[in-house]
Write a protein that holds these residues in place. Structure first.
Motif, PDB file in Angstrom:
ATOM      1  N   MET A  54       0.846  -1.180   0.000  1.00 19.77           N
ATOM      2  CA  MET A  54       0.000   0.000   0.000  1.00 19.77           C
ATOM      3  C   MET A  54       0.892   1.244   0.000  1.00 19.77           C
ATOM      4  N   GLY A  55       0.494   2.237  -0.777  1.00 19.59           N
ATOM      5  CA  GLY A  55       1.239   3.485  -0.852  1.00 19.59           C
ATOM      6  C   GLY A  55       0.346   4.676  -0.588  1.00 19.59           C
ATOM      7  N   PRO A  56       0.887   5.875  -0.696  1.00 16.47           N
ATOM      8  CA  PRO A  56       0.095   7.079  -0.459  1.00 16.47           C
ATOM      9  C   PRO A  56      -1.061   7.199  -1.446  1.00 16.47           C
ATOM     10  N   ASN A  57      -2.144   7.814  -0.994  1.00 10.96           N
ATOM     11  CA  ASN A  57      -3.327   8.103  -1.813  1.00 10.96           C
ATOM     12  C   ASN A  57      -4.037   6.853  -2.322  1.00 10.96           C
ATOM     13  N   GLN A  58      -3.891   5.736  -1.637  1.00 15.10           N
ATOM     14  CA  GLN A  58      -4.577   4.519  -2.061  1.00 15.10           C
ATOM     15  C   GLN A  58      -5.742   4.166  -1.143  1.00 15.10           C
ATOM     16  N   LYS A  59      -5.556   4.334   0.161  1.00 20.12           N
ATOM     17  CA  LYS A  59      -6.630   4.033   1.104  1.00 20.12           C
ATOM     18  C   LYS A  59      -6.823   5.233   2.021  1.00 20.12           C
ATOM     19  N   MET A  60      -8.035   5.766   1.958  1.00 23.37           N
ATOM     20  CA  MET A  60      -8.362   6.947   2.739  1.00 23.37           C
ATOM     21  C   MET A  60      -9.555   6.635   3.638  1.00 23.37           C
ATOM     22  N   VAL A  61      -9.622   7.312   4.774  1.00 21.12           N
ATOM     23  CA  VAL A  61     -10.769   7.202   5.662  1.00 21.12           C
ATOM     24  C   VAL A  61     -11.280   8.603   5.967  1.00 21.12           C
ATOM     25  N   THR A  62     -12.556   8.681   6.282  1.00 22.19           N
ATOM     26  CA  THR A  62     -13.159   9.951   6.648  1.00 22.19           C
ATOM     27  C   THR A  62     -13.916   9.782   7.953  1.00 22.19           C
ATOM     28  N   ASP A  63     -13.995  10.862   8.704  1.00 20.49           N
ATOM     29  CA  ASP A  63     -14.701  10.823   9.980  1.00 20.49           C
ATOM     30  C   ASP A  63     -15.181  12.226  10.314  1.00 20.49           C
ATOM     31  N   ILE A  64     -16.184  12.286  11.165  1.00 18.70           N
ATOM     32  CA  ILE A  64     -16.681  13.561  11.677  1.00 18.70           C
ATOM     33  C   ILE A  64     -16.529  13.528  13.192  1.00 18.70           C
ATOM     34  N   THR A  65     -16.022  14.604  13.740  1.00 18.34           N
ATOM     35  CA  THR A  65     -15.927  14.749  15.184  1.00 18.34           C
ATOM     36  C   THR A  65     -16.427  16.133  15.557  1.00 18.34           C
ATOM     37  N   TYR A  66     -16.546  16.381  16.821  1.00 19.47           N
ATOM     38  CA  TYR A  66     -17.090  17.649  17.296  1.00 19.47           C
ATOM     39  C   TYR A  66     -16.041  18.391  18.090  1.00 19.47           C
ATOM     40  N   VAL A  67     -15.947  19.702  17.843  1.00 21.93           N
ATOM     41  CA  VAL A  67     -15.023  20.555  18.572  1.00 21.93           C
ATOM     42  C   VAL A  67     -15.794  21.771  19.084  1.00 21.93           C
ATOM     43  N   SER A  68     -15.304  22.353  20.159  1.00 22.73           N
ATOM     44  CA  SER A  68     -15.982  23.497  20.759  1.00 22.73           C
ATOM     45  C   SER A  68     -15.015  24.657  20.920  1.00 22.73           C
ATOM     46  N   ASP A  69     -15.555  25.851  20.788  1.00 26.18           N
ATOM     47  CA  ASP A  69     -14.775  27.051  21.069  1.00 26.18           C
ATOM     48  C   ASP A  69     -15.129  27.607  22.442  1.00 26.18           C
ATOM     49  N   GLU A  94     -12.876  18.876  -1.781  1.00 30.79           N
ATOM     50  CA  GLU A  94     -11.634  19.622  -1.543  1.00 30.79           C
ATOM     51  C   GLU A  94     -10.416  18.734  -1.792  1.00 30.79           C
ATOM     52  N   TRP A  95     -10.461  17.502  -1.291  1.00 35.98           N
ATOM     53  CA  TRP A  95      -9.325  16.587  -1.467  1.00 35.98           C
ATOM     54  C   TRP A  95      -9.122  16.234  -2.939  1.00 35.98           C
ATOM     55  N   THR A  96     -10.205  15.949  -3.662  1.00 35.94           N
ATOM     56  CA  THR A  96     -10.059  15.557  -5.066  1.00 35.94           C
ATOM     57  C   THR A  96      -9.510  16.700  -5.917  1.00 35.94           C
ATOM     58  N   LYS A  97      -9.834  17.932  -5.569  1.00 37.89           N
ATOM     59  CA  LYS A  97      -9.277  19.072  -6.303  1.00 37.89           C
ATOM     60  C   LYS A  97      -7.778  19.216  -6.036  1.00 37.89           C
ATOM     61  N   LYS A  98      -7.359  18.968  -4.812  1.00 37.33           N
ATOM     62  CA  LYS A  98      -5.937  19.059  -4.467  1.00 37.33           C
ATOM     63  C   LYS A  98      -5.115  17.994  -5.183  1.00 37.33           C
ATOM     64  N   LYS A  99      -5.661  16.794  -5.284  1.00 31.86           N
ATOM     65  CA  LYS A  99      -4.923  15.659  -5.832  1.00 31.86           C
ATOM     66  C   LYS A  99      -5.219  15.421  -7.302  1.00 31.86           C
ATOM     67  N   ASP A 100      -6.083  16.257  -7.910  1.00 31.14           N
ATOM     68  CA  ASP A 100      -6.457  16.100  -9.314  1.00 31.14           C
ATOM     69  C   ASP A 100      -6.890  14.663  -9.593  1.00 31.14           C
ATOM     70  N   VAL A 101      -7.831  14.177  -8.782  1.00 31.97           N
ATOM     71  CA  VAL A 101      -8.343  12.818  -8.933  1.00 31.97           C
ATOM     72  C   VAL A 101      -9.223  12.773 -10.174  1.00 31.97           C
ATOM     73  N   GLY A 102      -8.921  11.867 -11.076  1.00 36.02           N
ATOM     74  CA  GLY A 102      -9.685  11.758 -12.312  1.00 36.02           C
ATOM     75  C   GLY A 102     -10.657  10.603 -12.275  1.00 36.02           C
ATOM     76  N   GLU A 103     -11.356  10.412 -13.345  1.00 37.02           N
ATOM     77  CA  GLU A 103     -12.302   9.304 -13.472  1.00 37.02           C
ATOM     78  C   GLU A 103     -11.549   8.029 -13.794  1.00 37.02           C
ATOM     79  N   PRO A 104     -11.981   6.865 -13.399  1.00 37.52           N
ATOM     80  CA  PRO A 104     -13.102   6.677 -12.483  1.00 37.52           C
ATOM     81  C   PRO A 104     -12.650   6.823 -11.039  1.00 37.52           C
ATOM     82  N   CYS A 105     -13.549   7.269 -10.219  1.00 35.08           N
ATOM     83  CA  CYS A 105     -13.270   7.432  -8.802  1.00 35.08           C
ATOM     84  C   CYS A 105     -14.479   6.943  -8.018  1.00 35.08           C
ATOM     85  N   ASN A 106     -14.301   5.902  -7.230  1.00 39.07           N
ATOM     86  CA  ASN A 106     -15.388   5.362  -6.420  1.00 39.07           C
ATOM     87  C   ASN A 106     -15.244   5.843  -4.986  1.00 39.07           C
ATOM     88  N   ILE A 107     -16.319   6.410  -4.480  1.00 32.97           N
ATOM     89  CA  ILE A 107     -16.323   6.885  -3.108  1.00 32.97           C
ATOM     90  C   ILE A 107     -17.527   6.296  -2.408  1.00 32.97           C
TER      91      ILE A 107
END
Length: 82
Positions: free
Chosen positions: A1-16, A54-67
């Motif tokens: 496995m190398g960079p940009n092959q397996k990504m995870v996403t999560d949501i957390t909560y922060v307070s000010d 935002e991530w796909t614009k930074k990495k210029d992810v092209g088709e096909p892309c499964n999310i």
């Protein structure tokens, strides 16, 4: 496995100290780098989609892309520590 092959996403909560915010992040499992993030006052699927966009614009992810996004509804009970 190398960079940009397996990504995870999560949501957390922060307070000010006055208000809670939802923080959506995408992390590369290769090196644990946070490659994109977005913060919002609401926890909605649009927050995750904006983070992915935002991530796909930074990495210029092209088709096909499964999310895969598992959507679910949660109602957190924020607590203040201190």
């Amino acid at each position: 496995m190398g960079p940009n092959q397996k990504m995870v996403t999560d949501i957390t909560y922060v307070s000010d100290g006055k208000q809670f915010y939802s923080l959506s992040v995408i992390q590369d499992l290769f090196n644990h780098e946070i490659v994109a993030w977005q913060m919002s006052k609401s926890n909605a699927i649009e927050l995750v989609l904006n983070t992915v966009s935002e991530w796909t614009k930074k990495k210029d992810v092209g088709e096909p892309c499964n999310i895969r996004i598992k959507a679910f509804s949660i109602r957190p009970r924020p607590t203040t520590i201190g």
